[in-house]
Structure formats: structure tokens, C-alpha cells
Design a protein around this motif. Structure first.
Motif, PDB file in Angstrom:
ATOM      1  N   ASN A  15      33.699  20.945  70.450  1.00 16.84           N
ATOM      2  CA  ASN A  15      33.740  22.151  69.610  1.00 16.84           C
ATOM      3  C   ASN A  15      32.351  22.425  69.030  1.00 16.84           C
ATOM      4  O   ASN A  15      31.442  21.601  69.155  1.00 16.84           O
ATOM      5  N   VAL A  16      32.226  23.582  68.418  1.00 21.45           N
ATOM      6  CA  VAL A  16      30.930  24.017  67.886  1.00 21.45           C
ATOM      7  C   VAL A  16      30.467  23.135  66.725  1.00 21.45           C
ATOM      8  O   VAL A  16      29.273  22.853  66.577  1.00 21.45           O
ATOM      9  N   THR A  17      31.409  22.690  65.921  1.00 22.38           N
ATOM     10  CA  THR A  17      31.038  21.847  64.781  1.00 22.38           C
ATOM     11  C   THR A  17      30.331  20.588  65.290  1.00 22.38           C
ATOM     12  O   THR A  17      29.326  20.146  64.713  1.00 22.38           O
ATOM     13  N   THR A  18      30.833  20.031  66.385  1.00 20.28           N
ATOM     14  CA  THR A  18      30.190  18.853  66.965  1.00 20.28           C
ATOM     15  C   THR A  18      28.799  19.210  67.499  1.00 20.28           C
ATOM     16  O   THR A  18      27.851  18.418  67.354  1.00 20.28           O
TER      17      THR A  18
ATOM     18  N   LEU B 282      21.485  29.182  67.241  1.00 18.22           N
ATOM     19  CA  LEU B 282      22.238  30.437  67.320  1.00 18.22           C
ATOM     20  C   LEU B 282      23.654  30.155  67.825  1.00 18.22           C
ATOM     21  O   LEU B 282      23.825  29.606  68.917  1.00 18.22           O
ATOM     22  N   ASP B 283      24.642  30.518  67.010  1.00 19.03           N
ATOM     23  CA  ASP B 283      26.046  30.327  67.385  1.00 19.03           C
ATOM     24  C   ASP B 283      26.514  31.591  68.110  1.00 19.03           C
ATOM     25  O   ASP B 283      26.718  32.638  67.501  1.00 19.03           O
ATOM     26  N   THR B 284      26.659  31.469  69.421  1.00 18.27           N
ATOM     27  CA  THR B 284      27.005  32.644  70.238  1.00 18.27           C
ATOM     28  C   THR B 284      28.488  32.662  70.629  1.00 18.27           C
ATOM     29  O   THR B 284      28.871  33.288  71.619  1.00 18.27           O
ATOM     30  N   PHE B 285      29.299  31.962  69.819  1.00 19.81           N
ATOM     31  CA  PHE B 285      30.736  31.898  70.109  1.00 19.81           C
ATOM     32  C   PHE B 285      31.317  33.305  70.243  1.00 19.81           C
ATOM     33  O   PHE B 285      32.085  33.601  71.151  1.00 19.81           O
ATOM     34  N   GLN B 286      30.949  34.194  69.301  1.00 24.86           N
ATOM     35  CA  GLN B 286      31.540  35.537  69.293  1.00 24.86           C
ATOM     36  C   GLN B 286      30.708  36.549  70.095  1.00 24.86           C
ATOM     37  O   GLN B 286      31.016  37.737  70.071  1.00 24.86           O
ATOM     38  N   SER B 287      29.659  36.082  70.766  1.00 26.74           N
ATOM     39  CA  SER B 287      28.866  37.038  71.551  1.00 26.74           C
ATOM     40  C   SER B 287      28.883  36.725  73.048  1.00 26.74           C
ATOM     41  O   SER B 287      29.161  37.617  73.859  1.00 26.74           O
TER      42      SER B 287
ATOM     43  N   LEU C  88      36.588  29.323  74.555  1.00 32.87           N
ATOM     44  CA  LEU C  88      38.006  29.713  74.497  1.00 32.87           C
ATOM     45  C   LEU C  88      38.258  31.168  74.126  1.00 32.87           C
ATOM     46  O   LEU C  88      39.375  31.645  74.255  1.00 32.87           O
ATOM     47  N   LYS C  89      37.211  31.876  73.691  1.00 33.92           N
ATOM     48  CA  LYS C  89      37.440  33.271  73.299  1.00 33.92           C
ATOM     49  C   LYS C  89      37.064  34.182  74.468  1.00 33.92           C
ATOM     50  O   LYS C  89      37.827  34.368  75.394  1.00 33.92           O
ATOM     51  N   TRP C  90      35.866  34.746  74.413  1.00 35.03           N
ATOM     52  CA  TRP C  90      35.433  35.765  75.376  1.00 35.03           C
ATOM     53  C   TRP C  90      35.213  35.211  76.777  1.00 35.03           C
ATOM     54  O   TRP C  90      35.062  35.981  77.721  1.00 35.03           O
TER      55      TRP C  90
HETATM   56  C1  LIG Z   1      31.205  32.182  65.223  1.00 37.25           C
HETATM   57  C2  LIG Z   1      32.139  31.010  65.330  1.00 37.25           C
HETATM   58  N1  LIG Z   1      31.639  29.756  65.286  1.00 37.25           N
HETATM   59  C3  LIG Z   1      32.434  28.673  65.376  1.00 37.25           C
HETATM   60  C4  LIG Z   1      33.802  28.806  65.523  1.00 37.25           C
HETATM   61  C5  LIG Z   1      34.682  27.603  65.658  1.00 37.25           C
HETATM   62  O1  LIG Z   1      34.025  26.376  65.569  1.00 37.25           O
HETATM   63  P1  LIG Z   1      34.656  25.089  66.214  1.00 37.25           P
HETATM   64  O2  LIG Z   1      34.446  25.157  67.695  1.00 37.25           O
HETATM   65  O3  LIG Z   1      33.953  23.956  65.596  1.00 37.25           O
HETATM   66  O4  LIG Z   1      36.129  25.072  65.888  1.00 37.25           O
HETATM   67  C6  LIG Z   1      34.358  30.077  65.583  1.00 37.25           C
HETATM   68  C7  LIG Z   1      35.829  30.211  65.750  1.00 37.25           C
HETATM   69  O5  LIG Z   1      36.472  31.167  65.528  1.00 37.25           O
HETATM   70  C8  LIG Z   1      33.511  31.208  65.471  1.00 37.25           C
HETATM   71  O6  LIG Z   1      34.015  32.445  65.510  1.00 37.25           O
END
Ligand SMILES: Cc1ncc(COP(=O)(O)O)c(C=O)c1O
Length: 386
Positions: free
Chosen positions: A83-86, A186-191, A212-214
């Protein structure tokens, strides 16, 4: 209208049964995941422990390369994690917060998990400086840039804000950070998967996100890009045998780091999740993010126009260049409205200070947007006493 991307609908079974507008939370599962998981079981079942050597050990690098192709990263620069936190923890473990340069600068619009992580690093000497949003939608760029100074070590920021879909000016942030000698994560989870990203053009130090999203890759796989020149010098303290030059020598004593991407990994790899994410990544690579972005800008504009006509509050930037793929819309009793939508098989979510979040992806039709808006309208009318 001839929307070529709609031919991919057949690949996503859930689209036959629901109005699926929630790819900002969990992208629809590609049909190919059934075969991928069967393949995983067959490999484990038939090859047993030999699977490690024959397939599993290299899988993380292969998935990393599928992801690197989406952000124009060189091969071998993207490691995978749970996950991103890791991912943030791995980068934190490369840095030293005991000196004068120990500031961590971000905005209160970051994803909370990441903020909880950085707040907890105060115990390691990190001085967290959080810039506050003025309007609950945007990040005040000038104040963020001013906060990045010679004592700043790291700027961990979301590219697209999860609450409002505000798209930050990553280039300006990275340029300022580099000018004063700080790193940007840079957290590109939502991009990534809906907004084109070129990590080399941006010259970003680190990029992370999840699939898991886009990216329609399912839970359990996050990615971490490390700029190649940093990749061979940084030494993560959150480490383990996967990062060792010779993991099967089982040497005692300190680690001898291998090269990226395995250098940034640690323990036993998350094989089932790595197998599950491949069909989604293949489809996104095949389509190309630029085409997804064009459609997304058109459909999010369409959705906002409908919301405006109904008089609902839109908590997402109007300028398509300043937003990602989600539209947050607030209306009376929006949390209750969201619950009602779910009962009607219209899948969206609700977040505090955002409202109902709707996220059309490449597989959505305009009619699905109409359906969701009409359903909200009907729910609101049903709730209003005559
Ligand atoms: C921008 C962003 N960063 C991180 C996360 C989630 O982080 P993690 O993978 O640690 O659960 C999300 C989840 O919705 C998110 O939208």
C-alpha cells in the motif's frame, strides 16, 4: 457519439449489473482476473515451491515495468508494495531527520493515512509543517511553495486530491523543492490512469500510488518509483532479504543492497495481488492514459453541468486542467442520498467535506451519468415532504 473506449465495457462484468461510477475508490474488475487467479492457483498447485524461481520472484519487476510504462519511467525503477503508506515508510527510512534539514511539508488535503504516518515521524525528529486549504477544494500553491525552504527534507504531496479532485501543479512544487535541495514524493494514486504523468519530464524524486482505483488492478499492490540516480545510492532502513544482493545466501550481518527495483522491497512478495493486477494494467496500457484523460475531461464537465442545472454544490475545480477524474457534488442530505444510490445499484461514495463522489472512467457511458443524476433528483424529491 462514437466513443471507441466503450468497446472495453465487455471486459468488465460488473458494468452489466450496476451503474459503476466509483473508479476513484475501486476500479471495476476486468474479466481477465478470473483467469489470472486460476493461473496463480495452477502454478502454486502444480509447480509448488518451484514457482518462486520459475515465475513469482520476477513478477514484482514485471508488474513494476507495466506500471513504469504508464508514467514514462525507465524500466527497473518501480518497485511494488502492499500500500501507499508502506511506500512512504520505505522513503522515510532512506532519510535522516536528526539534522537541521528535517522539515516535511504538505497540505491538509493529503490522504489521511499518509498524514498519520508523517505525524508519527515526529518521534524520529521530523518537523511536520502542514499548509491549510482555504476553500476545502484547492491547495494554496503560493503558501505551499513558501513553506518549502532550506530546512525542508521532503515534500510528500498528492498529485490529485482525493476529496475534491484538485490537480496540483506538480512541476512548480518539484522545481521549488529542488531549488532548495528538498525531495518530492508525489502520490499519484488519484491521477495515474486518468491523468497523464511523465516522471522524467517532471524530474520528480519519488512517485507512489496504488493500482486498485484508476488502474483496475485490485487491492494489494502499490508502486514506488525512485529516480534512477537516487535508486542506486539510497539505503532504506525498512529493508529485508528481498533487497539483498544474494537473498538465497542467507548471509548474517548487515544487508548488502541489490539494485532497484528490489532494493526498495523487503520481505516475501505479495504474489496473489501481483497476479490479479496484471489484466487491468494491460488494458490501461493498451488504451493509453491520454485517451482516458480526454474522455474524462469531457464527462466530468458534462456531470458538473448537470449538477449545476440541479442547483447542487460542486466541490471540484471548474477548470478541467485543474482537476482529476472525480467530481464531488454536495446536495441536501448527501450522505443519505449516497446510501439510497447504493441500494439502487448506482455505485458511488460519500466523503465528509466533499459530498457524493462520482468518477466516470473509460468504460462509462454518458447515459450512466444521466441515470445517476436522475436517481439523485428522484431521491431528493422523495425525501422532500409534499
Ligand atoms: C491520494 C491517496 N493516497 C493514498 C491512499 C491510500 O493509501 P494506502 O494505499 O496506504 O491505503 C488513497 C486512498 O484512497 C488516496 O486517495
Amino acid at each position: 457519439m462514437n466513443d471507441e473506449l466503450l468497446r472495453y465495457r465487455a471486459e468488465f462484468p460488473i458494468l452489466e449489473r450496476t451503474t459503476y461510477l466509483i473508479s476513484n475508490s475501486l476500479g471495476a474488475m476486468p474479466r481477465g482476473v478470473y483467469d489470472a487467479m486460476k493461473g496463480y492457483a495452477d502454478t502454486w498447485g502444480n509447480r509448488g515451491v518451484r514457482a518462486w524461481e520459475e515465475r513469482w520472484w520476477m513478477l514484482a519487476a514485471e508488474v513494476g515495468d507495466q506500471i513504469s510504462a504508464l508514467m514514462n519511467a525507465p524500466k527497473g525503477t518501480v518497485s511494488t508494495h502492499q500500500n501507499v503508506t508502506t511506500c512512504q515508510a520505505v522513503i522515510a527510512s532512506c532519510l535522516d531527520f536528526s539534522g537541521k534539514r528535517n522539515k516535511v511539508v504538505y497540505c491538509d488535503m493529503n490522504f489521511p493515512s499518509v498524514m498519520y504516518f508523517w505525524e508519527a515521524q515526529r518521534a524520529q525528529g521530523a518537523r511536520v509543517l502542514m499548509v491549510n486549504t482555504d476553500d476545502g477544494i484547492t491547495v494554496p500553491l503560493d503558501r505551499l511553495l513558501d513553506a518549502i525552504d532550506e530546512q525542508t527534507l521532503l515534500v510528500p504531496v498528492s498529485h490529485v486530491i482525493f476529496r475534491s479532485s484538485y490537480l496540483q501543479d506538480a512541476k512548480a512544487i518539484i522545481e521549488k523543492a529542488h531549488k532548495v535541495g528538498a525531495y518530492v514524493l508525489l502520490d499519484t494514486f488519484q491521477s495515474l490512469g486518468t491523468v497523464p504523468i511523465d516522471v522524467q519530464a517532471l524530474n520528480v524524486d519519488f512517485t507512489c500510488g496504488g493500482v486498485l482505483k484508476w488502474l483496475c488492478g485490485g487491492p494489494g499492490v502499490a508502486y514506488l518509483y525512485v529516480r534512477p540516480d537516487l535508486g542506486n545510492t539510497l539505503e532504506p532502513r525498512l529493508t529485508g532479504w528481498t533487497a539483498h544482493q544474494n537473498p538465497f545466501a542467507f548471509e548474517t550481518g548487515p544487508i548488502r543492497y541489490t539494485d532497484p527495483p528490489y532494493r526498495f522491497m523487503n520481505g516475501t512478495l505479495h504474489i496473489p495481488a501481483l497476479e490479479a493486477c496484471r489484466p487491468g494494467l494491460k488494458i490501461i496500457n493498451e488504451i493509453g492514459v491520454e485517451r482516458i484523460r480526454q474522455k474524462s475531461m469531457r464527462q466530468t464537465t458534462y456531470l458538473m453541468d448537470l449538477a449545476d442545472r440541479k442547483g447542487w454544490r460542486v466541490n471540484t475545480p471548474r477548470d478541467p486542467q485543474k482537476r482529476g477524474g472525480t467530481v464531488s457534488i454536495d446536495m441536501p442530505d448527501s450522505q443519505e442520498v449516497c446510501r439510497e444510490l447504493l441500494k439502487r445499484e448506482i455505485l458511488v461514495d460519500w466523503r465528509p467535506k466533499a459530498g457524493v463522489r462520482m468518477a466516470p472512467h473509460f468504460y462509462n457511458t454518458d447515459e450512466e451519468i444521466d441515470t445517476a443524476v436522475a436517481a439523485i433528483d428522484a431521491i431528493l424529491h422523495e425525501r422532500t415532504p409534499a
